[in-house]
Design an enzyme around this catalytic site. Structure first.
Site, PDB file in Angstrom:
ATOM      1  N   GLU A  91      28.447  37.894  41.705  1.00 24.23           N
ATOM      2  CA  GLU A  91      29.069  38.822  41.432  1.00 24.23           C
ATOM      3  C   GLU A  91      30.689  39.415  41.370  1.00 24.23           C
ATOM      4  O   GLU A  91      30.956  38.685  42.018  1.00 24.23           O
ATOM      5  CB  GLU A  91      28.554  39.778  42.512  1.00 24.23           C
ATOM      6  CG  GLU A  91      29.005  41.796  43.437  1.00 24.23           C
ATOM      7  CD  GLU A  91      28.181  42.195  44.826  1.00 24.23           C
ATOM      8  OE1 GLU A  91      28.529  43.020  45.008  1.00 24.23           O
ATOM      9  OE2 GLU A  91      27.626  40.704  44.811  1.00 24.23           O
ATOM     10  N   PHE A  92      31.097  39.875  40.668  1.00 21.51           N
ATOM     11  CA  PHE A  92      32.676  39.938  40.549  1.00 21.51           C
ATOM     12  C   PHE A  92      33.211  41.005  41.558  1.00 21.51           C
ATOM     13  O   PHE A  92      32.651  42.203  41.353  1.00 21.51           O
ATOM     14  CB  PHE A  92      33.186  40.301  39.137  1.00 21.51           C
ATOM     15  CG  PHE A  92      34.168  40.649  38.780  1.00 21.51           C
ATOM     16  CD1 PHE A  92      35.062  38.688  38.786  1.00 21.51           C
ATOM     17  CD2 PHE A  92      35.030  40.951  39.485  1.00 21.51           C
ATOM     18  CE1 PHE A  92      36.620  39.172  38.645  1.00 21.51           C
ATOM     19  CE2 PHE A  92      37.094  41.400  39.373  1.00 21.51           C
ATOM     20  CZ  PHE A  92      36.820  39.895  38.964  1.00 21.51           C
ATOM     21  N   ILE A  93      33.763  40.957  42.492  1.00 18.73           N
ATOM     22  CA  ILE A  93      34.434  41.506  43.537  1.00 18.73           C
ATOM     23  C   ILE A  93      35.766  41.764  42.412  1.00 18.73           C
ATOM     24  O   ILE A  93      36.771  41.202  42.622  1.00 18.73           O
ATOM     25  CB  ILE A  93      34.324  41.050  44.422  1.00 18.73           C
ATOM     26  CG1 ILE A  93      33.555  40.201  45.198  1.00 18.73           C
ATOM     27  CG2 ILE A  93      35.169  42.146  45.750  1.00 18.73           C
ATOM     28  CD1 ILE A  93      32.408  41.056  45.272  1.00 18.73           C
ATOM     29  N   ASP A 194      36.292  26.759  55.331  1.00 17.62           N
ATOM     30  CA  ASP A 194      37.460  26.383  54.818  1.00 17.62           C
ATOM     31  C   ASP A 194      38.509  27.640  54.238  1.00 17.62           C
ATOM     32  O   ASP A 194      38.938  28.295  53.650  1.00 17.62           O
ATOM     33  CB  ASP A 194      37.235  26.622  52.828  1.00 17.62           C
ATOM     34  CG  ASP A 194      38.633  25.854  52.272  1.00 17.62           C
ATOM     35  OD1 ASP A 194      39.606  25.381  52.987  1.00 17.62           O
ATOM     36  OD2 ASP A 194      38.183  24.766  51.249  1.00 17.62           O
TER      37      ASP A 194
HETATM   38  P1  ADP Z   1      38.135  26.601  42.578  1.00 14.20           P
HETATM   39  O1  ADP Z   1      36.667  26.609  42.915  1.00 14.20           O
HETATM   40  O2  ADP Z   1      37.649  26.126  41.143  1.00 14.20           O
HETATM   41  O3  ADP Z   1      38.808  26.686  43.526  1.00 14.20           O
HETATM   42  P2  ADP Z   1      37.191  30.655  43.157  1.00 14.20           P
HETATM   43  O4  ADP Z   1      36.619  29.852  43.892  1.00 14.20           O
HETATM   44  O5  ADP Z   1      38.416  29.479  44.100  1.00 14.20           O
HETATM   45  O6  ADP Z   1      37.811  28.615  41.680  1.00 14.20           O
HETATM   46  O7  ADP Z   1      38.346  31.146  42.169  1.00 14.20           O
HETATM   47  C1  ADP Z   1      39.055  30.912  41.154  1.00 14.20           C
HETATM   48  C2  ADP Z   1      39.865  32.821  41.541  1.00 14.20           C
HETATM   49  O8  ADP Z   1      39.217  33.631  40.969  1.00 14.20           O
HETATM   50  C3  ADP Z   1      40.781  33.007  42.690  1.00 14.20           C
HETATM   51  O9  ADP Z   1      41.760  33.288  42.208  1.00 14.20           O
HETATM   52  C4  ADP Z   1      39.467  33.784  43.542  1.00 14.20           C
HETATM   53  O10 ADP Z   1      40.029  34.813  44.049  1.00 14.20           O
HETATM   54  C5  ADP Z   1      38.670  34.426  42.445  1.00 14.20           C
HETATM   55  N1  ADP Z   1      37.017  34.726  42.317  1.00 14.20           N
HETATM   56  C6  ADP Z   1      35.855  33.812  43.506  1.00 14.20           C
HETATM   57  N2  ADP Z   1      35.268  34.292  43.180  1.00 14.20           N
HETATM   58  C7  ADP Z   1      35.240  35.830  42.544  1.00 14.20           C
HETATM   59  C8  ADP Z   1      34.620  37.140  42.506  1.00 14.20           C
HETATM   60  N3  ADP Z   1      32.848  36.739  42.743  1.00 14.20           N
HETATM   61  N4  ADP Z   1      35.046  37.824  41.956  1.00 14.20           N
HETATM   62  C9  ADP Z   1      35.898  37.879  42.102  1.00 14.20           C
HETATM   63  N5  ADP Z   1      36.843  36.944  41.917  1.00 14.20           N
HETATM   64  C10 ADP Z   1      36.407  35.872  42.020  1.00 14.20           C
END
Ligand code: ADP
Length: 286
Positions: A91-93, A194
């Site tokens: 899901e995109f937040i 984390d």
């Molecule tokens: P990585 O595992 O490569 O470090 P992240 O999980 O940290 O990647 O995600 C990268 C970016 O996407 C971050 O800026 C984070 O805030 C954003 N993000 C992660 N999950 C979601 C989500 N479900 N919906 C919207 N943005 C997200």
């Protein structure tokens, strides 16, 4: 994004994909926002051979936290691979910057997560901290767990990478003597693992979400220590948290000790710029 993957995802979602945009901020995978006529999804892809395993572990961590109904995690839709890409679709937040009230809710909900307990410290499965392996071998004693599953593996790795000399690495005996008095009456708490400021999102309607966990049962103050490592969260986060799980006289020393783990991880991942911070804590406590 490759057209084949887009077509594949569209088939899985059973919706036409109208728009794909890159999402920046991650340092491990490539991330996208995928929009259909009615929904938005977050997609991570990675071509490394270990990526599917990493994504499965991430999905399990998100689900484990989500199932507690304490703090939300994005709903995981699919974790799979397609051609040479592993992918994790969730899901995109749609997020906003946090207000004092949002921090208050985040603090309360994290404390509720930490009230989920278990018989032992650790977890049935290992996971990752950043891109480094994190061992969750279970122990009934927190001091043993923290020394053998957290500090020792990172200290050893720092030695192998020539980032710390043998003389700079405290013996198990020394660590045990210093840490035992600080680690009294500690109960296993389900941790995010984390919790830095990049790993929570506040949705547009003010609901806190956590992402990218490194879950296990540990001392609750580990998450507090990580939240404070790079500047800290809003004051209302700590106040509302402490109303549910109070801090104690030993908290401040324990926060140093728990930050040592994350600083060692940073030393091992990013190199010498973290050496002084690591040395300061090693010299202070051991
Ligand atoms: P990585 O595992 O490569 O470090 P992240 O999980 O940290 O990647 O995600 C990268 C970016 O996407 C971050 O800026 C984070 O805030 C954003 N993000 C992660 N999950 C979601 C989500 N479900 N919906 C919207 N943005 C997200």
């Amino acid at each position: 994004m490759q057209t084949d993957l887009k077509i594949h995802l569209s088939g899985i979602l059973d919706e036409d994909i109208k728009h794909v945009s890159s999402v920046h901020g991650g340092d491990i995978s490539t991330a996208y926002k995928i929009e259909t006529a009615t929904n938005a999804y977050f997609l991570k892809t990675n071509q490394a051979s270990s990526a599917l395993n990493m994504f499965e572990i991430e999905a399990n961590g998100l689900n484990l936290i989500g199932y507690t109904n304490t703090i939300k995690t994005p709903k995981v839709l699919v974790c799979d691979s397609f051609e040479n890409h592993a992918f994790l679709l969730m899901e995109f937040i749609e997020s906003k910057s946090p207000s004092a009230k949002d921090f208050e809710h985040l603090g309360q909900q994290l404390a509720r997560l930490h009230q989920c307990t278990s018989e032992n410290f650790g977890l049935g499965t290992d996971n990752f901290i950043g891109s480094l392996p994190q061992s969750n071998t279970q122990h009934s004693n927190w001091c043993d767990f923290y020394i053998h599953e957290r500090l020792r593996p990172q200290l050893k790795l720092a030695h192998q990478k020539h980032l710390l000399d043998s003389a700079e690495i405290p013996s198990v005996q020394k660590m045990n003597n210093s840490l035992s008095p600080l680690f009294k009456n500690i109960k296993p708490a389900l941790l995010h693992g984390d919790l830095w400021s990049g790993n929570y999102l506040i949705s547009k309607d003010g609901t806190p979400y956590v992402i990218d966990p490194a879950v296990y049962f540990g001392h609750n103050e580990v998450d507090i220590a990580m939240s404070k490592l790079f500047g800290g969260f809003g004051e209302s986060f700590y106040q509302s948290y402490a109303e549910i799980i109070p801090f104690s006289n030993e908290t401040s020393a324990r926060i140093d000790i728990y930050q040592l783990y994350y600083l060692l991880v940073h030393l091992n991942l990013f190199g010498n710029s973290y050496r002084n911070s690591v040395k300061t804590i090693l010299d202070k406590y051991f």
